[in-house]
Motif scaffolding. Structure first.
Motif, PDB file in Angstrom:
ATOM      1  N   GLN A  37       0.847  -1.203   0.000  1.00 51.27           N
ATOM      2  CA  GLN A  37       0.000   0.000   0.000  1.00 51.27           C
ATOM      3  C   GLN A  37       0.870   1.236   0.000  1.00 51.27           C
ATOM      4  O   GLN A  37       1.898   1.300   0.674  1.00 51.27           O
ATOM      5  CB  GLN A  37      -0.914   0.032   1.230  1.00 51.27           C
ATOM      6  CG  GLN A  37      -1.959  -1.074   1.245  1.00 51.27           C
ATOM      7  CD  GLN A  37      -2.864  -0.999   2.457  1.00 51.27           C
ATOM      8  OE1 GLN A  37      -2.444  -0.573   3.521  1.00 51.27           O
ATOM      9  NE2 GLN A  37      -4.108  -1.445   2.301  1.00 51.27           N
ATOM     10  N   CYS A  38       0.406   2.232  -0.774  1.00 50.32           N
ATOM     11  CA  CYS A  38       1.132   3.501  -0.820  1.00 50.32           C
ATOM     12  C   CYS A  38       0.193   4.591  -1.337  1.00 50.32           C
ATOM     13  O   CYS A  38      -0.593   4.359  -2.251  1.00 50.32           O
ATOM     14  CB  CYS A  38       2.369   3.406  -1.712  1.00 50.32           C
ATOM     15  SG  CYS A  38       2.052   2.745  -3.366  1.00 50.32           S
ATOM     16  N   GLU A  40      -2.414   8.024  -0.129  1.00 53.22           N
ATOM     17  CA  GLU A  40      -3.743   8.178   0.461  1.00 53.22           C
ATOM     18  C   GLU A  40      -4.811   8.250  -0.632  1.00 53.22           C
ATOM     19  O   GLU A  40      -4.630   8.930  -1.646  1.00 53.22           O
ATOM     20  CB  GLU A  40      -3.801   9.447   1.315  1.00 53.22           C
ATOM     21  CG  GLU A  40      -3.036   9.372   2.617  1.00 53.22           C
ATOM     22  CD  GLU A  40      -3.737   8.509   3.647  1.00 53.22           C
ATOM     23  OE1 GLU A  40      -4.974   8.362   3.543  1.00 53.22           O
ATOM     24  OE2 GLU A  40      -3.058   7.972   4.533  1.00 53.22           O
ATOM     25  N   SER A  41      -5.936   7.589  -0.371  1.00 53.27           N
ATOM     26  CA  SER A  41      -7.058   7.626  -1.308  1.00 53.27           C
ATOM     27  C   SER A  41      -7.727   8.996  -1.262  1.00 53.27           C
ATOM     28  O   SER A  41      -7.953   9.566  -0.179  1.00 53.27           O
ATOM     29  CB  SER A  41      -8.069   6.539  -0.977  1.00 53.27           C
ATOM     30  OG  SER A  41      -9.249   6.695  -1.731  1.00 53.27           O
ATOM     31  N   SER A  47      -8.106   5.683   3.822  1.00 50.40           N
ATOM     32  CA  SER A  47      -7.787   4.468   3.076  1.00 50.40           C
ATOM     33  C   SER A  47      -6.618   4.741   2.123  1.00 50.40           C
ATOM     34  O   SER A  47      -6.305   5.889   1.798  1.00 50.40           O
ATOM     35  CB  SER A  47      -8.995   3.980   2.280  1.00 50.40           C
ATOM     36  OG  SER A  47     -10.058   3.656   3.145  1.00 50.40           O
ATOM     37  N   LYS A  48      -5.970   3.672   1.679  1.00 53.71           N
ATOM     38  CA  LYS A  48      -4.792   3.821   0.836  1.00 53.71           C
ATOM     39  C   LYS A  48      -4.962   3.079  -0.483  1.00 53.71           C
ATOM     40  O   LYS A  48      -5.742   2.124  -0.591  1.00 53.71           O
ATOM     41  CB  LYS A  48      -3.559   3.290   1.575  1.00 53.71           C
ATOM     42  CG  LYS A  48      -3.154   4.145   2.777  1.00 53.71           C
ATOM     43  CD  LYS A  48      -1.846   3.640   3.379  1.00 53.71           C
ATOM     44  CE  LYS A  48      -1.398   4.542   4.526  1.00 53.71           C
ATOM     45  NZ  LYS A  48      -0.115   4.087   5.094  1.00 53.71           N
ATOM     46  N   TYR A  49      -4.197   3.552  -1.478  1.00 59.77           N
ATOM     47  CA  TYR A  49      -4.118   2.847  -2.743  1.00 59.77           C
ATOM     48  C   TYR A  49      -3.157   1.670  -2.597  1.00 59.77           C
ATOM     49  O   TYR A  49      -2.310   1.628  -1.705  1.00 59.77           O
ATOM     50  CB  TYR A  49      -3.598   3.761  -3.847  1.00 59.77           C
ATOM     51  CG  TYR A  49      -4.524   4.907  -4.199  1.00 59.77           C
ATOM     52  CD1 TYR A  49      -5.811   4.664  -4.647  1.00 59.77           C
ATOM     53  CD2 TYR A  49      -4.085   6.226  -4.111  1.00 59.77           C
ATOM     54  CE1 TYR A  49      -6.647   5.710  -4.989  1.00 59.77           C
ATOM     55  CE2 TYR A  49      -4.915   7.287  -4.457  1.00 59.77           C
ATOM     56  CZ  TYR A  49      -6.209   7.022  -4.891  1.00 59.77           C
ATOM     57  OH  TYR A  49      -7.036   8.045  -5.231  1.00 59.77           O
ATOM     58  N   SER A 139       1.009   4.450  -7.452  1.00 60.46           N
ATOM     59  CA  SER A 139      -0.230   3.854  -6.940  1.00 60.46           C
ATOM     60  C   SER A 139      -1.149   3.465  -8.089  1.00 60.46           C
ATOM     61  O   SER A 139      -1.227   4.156  -9.117  1.00 60.46           O
ATOM     62  CB  SER A 139      -0.972   4.839  -6.027  1.00 60.46           C
ATOM     63  OG  SER A 139      -0.145   5.221  -4.954  1.00 60.46           O
TER      64      SER A 139
END
Length: 1013
Positions: A37-38, A40-41, A47-49, A139
């Motif tokens: 994961q890397c 921020e959405s 949540s993360k991308y 991402s």
């Protein structure tokens, strides 16, 4: 040959090219699309991308082994080389918490869903069925997910019947973005992957096909049908969650056809034939008697003032037929009564002061019980028998769970008739009813906010809605439950006005949000560009059938009424809190009575409205009772007075006697009320309203009999006044006694009724009639003697000290007496009239019997309301607009051990429960709602508890160091699951485990991470 060789070469080249492409896709099958994961959405803060990665699968860190076993056990083998790391597994677990709590009731359904997400997140063969299409630096922000149609349909089929007991709807209604009936395999998966649903951190575009597409092989893993068990030992889904696991759908018994004969109502035919048979027999008998009788039948009873003495069974007439034993006993009983009443009447006239004073003392002593009088206006206490099953069950429920909520409700319509048209960007135009016009909604919202702001006063304390309302998520959320369409807009003018538009188009506004929320009222955010929540501010859904009225099927946008309901807390024995609720309801009623808006027509009701209106009706009837008694007093005064001439009007009038007669009637009523009040029997308003008229009718009848018999009687030679009145009383009192005694007994027999209002009325009425009779043959007879002396002395009525000169007056009969004596009685006693009267009477009786089965049993509550009551309009609108009925509870009484698996199976409705369990039987009844009147599937706390305590769920956790409950919203490494991820831990809790975690469940409030509690 040259041409053939060229063709072979081209074919070989094409075949090699195809093989190369397939070999290239096969080689790519071993690499990932993302890993780790890397970033921020943007769409879902927090949540993360996933990170772009096209290398081979990576062995999972041992820290994630337990999580992998819990979520994706199919990959728990070998070195666990996957396309996801531990953080992605944690994210997957968090994102599946809500589906887990609603779909895990059916193991096959949830297993298929986990397969869908495990393959998406961690599959080592991602590149076979996934294509990353958009990136943001490192991402992945959009992927295509190729899913087999067979897999999608099988997953949907396994989940489409799963229930959400706490919401009384199917689980897909909460997870599909629309009602379950409108959900299918495609739009369900599209909604779960939609970036606008507020849960998906990046866009996932599902592509459905069973055949390869652009070199990608759709994911078509093995699925389980809801009728199948899983490899881990989980059983098949229950009938409630899987229609295919049920037997034949229950069929309601056929409606019995009407009982007819030759197509005509059977009772009508039978009574018609019976009447015709009676008529032919009766007419024939009359003709036979008329033709062959030898002598004339002479009546035993002579008219009044006839010179011939009346015939008696004890006479010495030799021509008289010998009397039977019963006739002799009857004659002797009548003579005994005649002698007793004659002596009593003579005593009353000779000693009027003693009799009158004694009567007054007894009446006052009896009426003294009125200080203990209690009046019941509660409809339940009035019409429901304490021994009835419904009443006993209600009392049991109230004593164990507290009484049901108090309900304040508005039903709002509008006189406006202009519908509005909403034109969405995609799809046809949609008509919106006038009541859903935005200006009208703003006005309704103003009204709703004004009601929320009402402040009442109770014993010097201010009472607001928040002090007494139902706030199910308190103390974390103290907003009141308000079942209103405006809660789709968070009860906010700003949210109602929220619009996404540019200079050319309106992309979303309140129309689109309304349409979304009525189809998915439990969603956190709509999928329109607005992204506004549908859940109410109190934390629960507002189902459209509770907030709208006057629509067809599910055509909610054409509803003609808005329904706003304020549930308030109710109390059984807490008078202070109940008093606060009553005070606020009174303020609410006053506010609504004074509220005016030309664009709104409002019918309203509060919990106390029916009692208030019954009480108001009784108070308004006091004037009616007074007027009636005044009219009867005037009538008695004029009718009792046998006026011989104008000069003697004030002598012959009976004004004082009429007043005395009315007072005697009232005294009998108050004495009856007082005696039963001494006994602690509460009164009902029916007693106060009806009994005075009833006793007045009976009492006036007896007064006229006594007085007019005296007026038509001639005093015998050497007979004194007290002897004459005694003789008259001896003649009429036996009939009065038998009549009053029969009425009293009839009323007391009515007291055997189990309905409290009928029983109380019968008891009070029976005693009042009997006391009235006693006062009439004692006190009234004494007053009659006094009045007779006054009249004989030519003294004026009321002004007794004034005396007219003596004069000789001739007695004459009144017009009414002459009419009945000379015209009416001789006419109906004619030989040809009497058979006609009998035939007509029997005909009316036959007709009554024929239609008696058409009488509807029940009590329409409208009939108990005054004609000018605001509640009548509410009742009318309730039946016209409201689409839902009263809530129904099935309460299991003491005796079951819920920590026992066998006893759990008797009640619950999930996996492993009995096919004839309570929940299952209620569920089957809901399938034939037109017959059973149960509209929705049942909600069972036991099934919710089993879902809440499952080891996969984050709902049931506790602090490892203290053992205290740890809410799902708490992020603390010391919080551990209540039950282990072992085969035994996945089973339902029994024994000590059941009781250990139950208090935690009862104290937990639902939230975003845990929808149970």
């Amino acid at each position: 040959m040259g041409l053939l060789s060229r063709r072979n070469v081209l074919s070989a080249l094409f075949f090699i090219t195809v093989l190369s492409q397939e070999q290239f896709r096969w080689v790519e099958a071993d690499h990932c699309v993302w890993y780790g994961q890397c970033g921020e959405s943007v769409q879902v803060p927090g949540s993360k991308y996933n990170c772009n990665y096209t290398g081979p699968p990576v062995p999972l860190h041992p820290e994630g082994y337990e999580l992998l076993t819990e979520l994706c056990p199919a990959y728990d083998y070998g070195n666990r080389s996957l396309c996801c790391d531990v953080d992605q597994l944690r994210t997957l677990k968090g994102s599946l918490q809500l589906p887990l709590q609603f779909l895990s009731r059916c193991p096959a359904c949830f297993s298929n869903l986990m397969t869908l997400f495990c393959e998406l997140t961690c599959s080592p063969h991602q590149s076979q069925f996934m294509n990353a299409t958009q990136f943001n630096k490192t991402s992945v922000v959009e992927v295509q997910y190729y899913i087999g149609q067979r897999f999608a349909k099988a997953m949907f089929n396994a989940c489409q019947d799963v229930q959400a007991p706490s919401s009384n709807v199917k689980a897909l209604s909460l997870l599909c973005g629309k009602e379950a009936k409108d959900c299918n395999a495609v739009n369900w998966i599209q909604y779960m992957f939609d970036i606008n649903n507020g849960q998906s951190p990046f866009s996932i575009i599902p592509v459905f096909s069973d055949a390869p597409v652009s070199g990608y092989i759709p994911m078509n893993n093995q699925t389980y049908a809801c009728t199948e068990g899983l490899e881990d030992g989980s059983g098949p889904c229950s009938c409630q969650d899987c229609a295919n696991a049920c037997g034949p759908k229950p069929v309601p018994p056929p409606i019995p056809p009407p009982w007819t004969i030759f197509g005509i109502d059977a009772m009508t035919v039978i009574m018609f034939i019976s009447y015709m048979g009676f008529l032919l027999t009766f007419v024939g008998a009359v003709l036979v008697v008329w033709c062959y009788r030898k002598r004339t039948i002479i009546s035993e009873y002579a008219p009044i003032l006839d010179t011939s003495p009346p015939l008696s069974l004890n006479s010495d007439n030799p021509d008289q037929v010998n009397a039977s034993c019963s006739e002799t006993i009857g004659e002797r009983f009548e003579n005994t009564l005649r002698i007793m009443f004659s002596s009593w009447g003579s005593f009353c006239v000779r000693h009027p002061s003693v009799v009158i004073l004694g009567s007054v003392i007894l009446v006052l002593a009896s009426s003294g019980g009125l200080v203990y009088m209690r009046i019941t206006t509660d409809p339940v206490e009035l019409w429901s028998s304490p021994s009835s099953q419904a009443r006993q069950e209600k009392d049991y429920f109230d004593s164990h769970f507290g009484p049901f909520f108090r309900t304040e409700q508005l039903i709002i319509t509008t006189p406006l008739t202009n519908a509005s048209i909403y034109s969405p960007i995609i799809g046809p135009d949609i008509s919106f009813a006038p009541i859903l016009d935005k200006d009208i909604l703003h006005q309704v919202l103003d009204l709703q906010l004004d009601i929320e702001a009402l402040v009442a006063t109770y014993e010097g304390q201010n009472v607001t809605l928040k002090d007494i309302c139902l706030a199910p998520l308190a103390p974390f959320n103290d907003n009141c439950t308000i079942l209103s369409v405006l809660n789709y807009f968070q009860n906010s003018h700003d949210v109602l006005d929220h619009v996404i538009e540019d200079e050319f188009l309106v992309y979303a506004d309140y129309h689109s949000h309304f349409l979304y929320c009525v189809s998915a009222p439990a969603t956190l955010n709509d999928t329109t560009p607005l992204h506004d929540p549908c859940l109410g501010t109190f934390g629960g859904p507002v189902f459209p059938w509770l907030a709208l009225g006057g629509y067809e099927d599910t055509d909610y946008n054409n509803a003609t009424a808005l329904v706003i309901t304020f549930p308030l807390l109710n109390y059984l024995n807490d008078t202070e809190k109940l008093g606060k609720a009553l005070a606020w309801e009174k303020e609410f009623i006053e506010f609504m009575k004074n509220f005016t808006n030309p664009n709104l027509t409002i019918a309203f009701s509060a919990e106390r409205s029916i009692e208030d209106e019954i009480d108001r009706e009784s108070n308004s009837d006091i004037s009616t009772i007074i007027i009636s008694y005044v009219i009867m007093f005037i009538y008695i005064s004029l009718a009792l007075g046998h006026i011989q001439s104008c000069r003697r009007v004030l002598v012959d009038s009976k004004i004082s006697l009429g007043i005395a007669g009315i007072l005697i009637v009232l005294s009998s009523v108050t004495a009856s009320l007082g005696i039963f009040s001494y006994a602690g029997i509460p009164l009902t308003l029916i007693v106060i309203e009806v009994i005075p008229f009833l006793v007045l009718a009976v009492g006036v009848d007896n007064i006229f009999i006594i007085v007019q018999t005296y007026q038509r009687d001639e005093r015998l030679p050497h007979e004194e006044l007290h002897q004459q009145i005694g003789r008259i009383l001896g003649d009429v009192a036996p009939s009065m006694f038998l009549s009053s005694f029969s009425e009293t007994v009839a009323f007391f027999l009515g007291a055997l009724s189990s309905m409290p209002a009928v029983r109380t009325f019968s008891m009070f009425a029976g005693l009042a009639v009997f006391i009235d009779f006693l006062l009439q043959i004692s006190c009234f007879v004494s007053l009659l003697g006094l009045d007779a002396r006054r009249q004989e002395a030519n003294r004026l009525d009321i002004i007794c000290c004034v005396k007219l000169p003596d004069s000789q007056e001739t007695k004459t009969d009144g017009c009414l007496f002459r009419f009945f004596k000379k015209i009416y009685a001789p006419f109906i006693l004619k030989e040809w009239v009497r058979p006609i009267i009998v035939a007509v009477f029997v005909g009316i009786l036959s007709f009554s019997i024929a239609v008696v089965n058409k009488v509807e049993i029940g009590l329409d509550q409208k009939l108990s309301m005054p004609d000018d009551s605001y509640v009548l309009e509410y009742f009318g609108n309730l039946s016209e607009y409201l689409h839902t009925g009263a809530p129904v509870y099935f309460v299991v009484e003491d005796g079951l051990n819920y920590s026992s698996l066998d006893d759990q199976n008797v009640v619950c409705g999930g996996v492993g429960c009995n096919n004839n369990s309570l929940v299952q039987q209620v569920y089957e009844a809901s399938l034939i709602s037109d017959y059973s009147a149960i509209a929705y599937t049942p909600s069972s706390w036991l099934d919710d508890y089993f879902d809440w305590v499952k080891p996969r769920s984050t709902c049931c956790r506790y602090y490892n160091n203290t053992g205290a409950f740890c809410n799902a919203s708490v992020e603390d490494p010391s919080c551990v699951h209540c039950r282990p991820m072992t085969p035994s831990g996945k089973q339902r809790p029994v024994g000590e485990d059941f009781m250990r975690f139950l208090p935690m469940f009862l104290s937990d409030n639902p939230n975003v991470k845990c929808g149970k509690g």
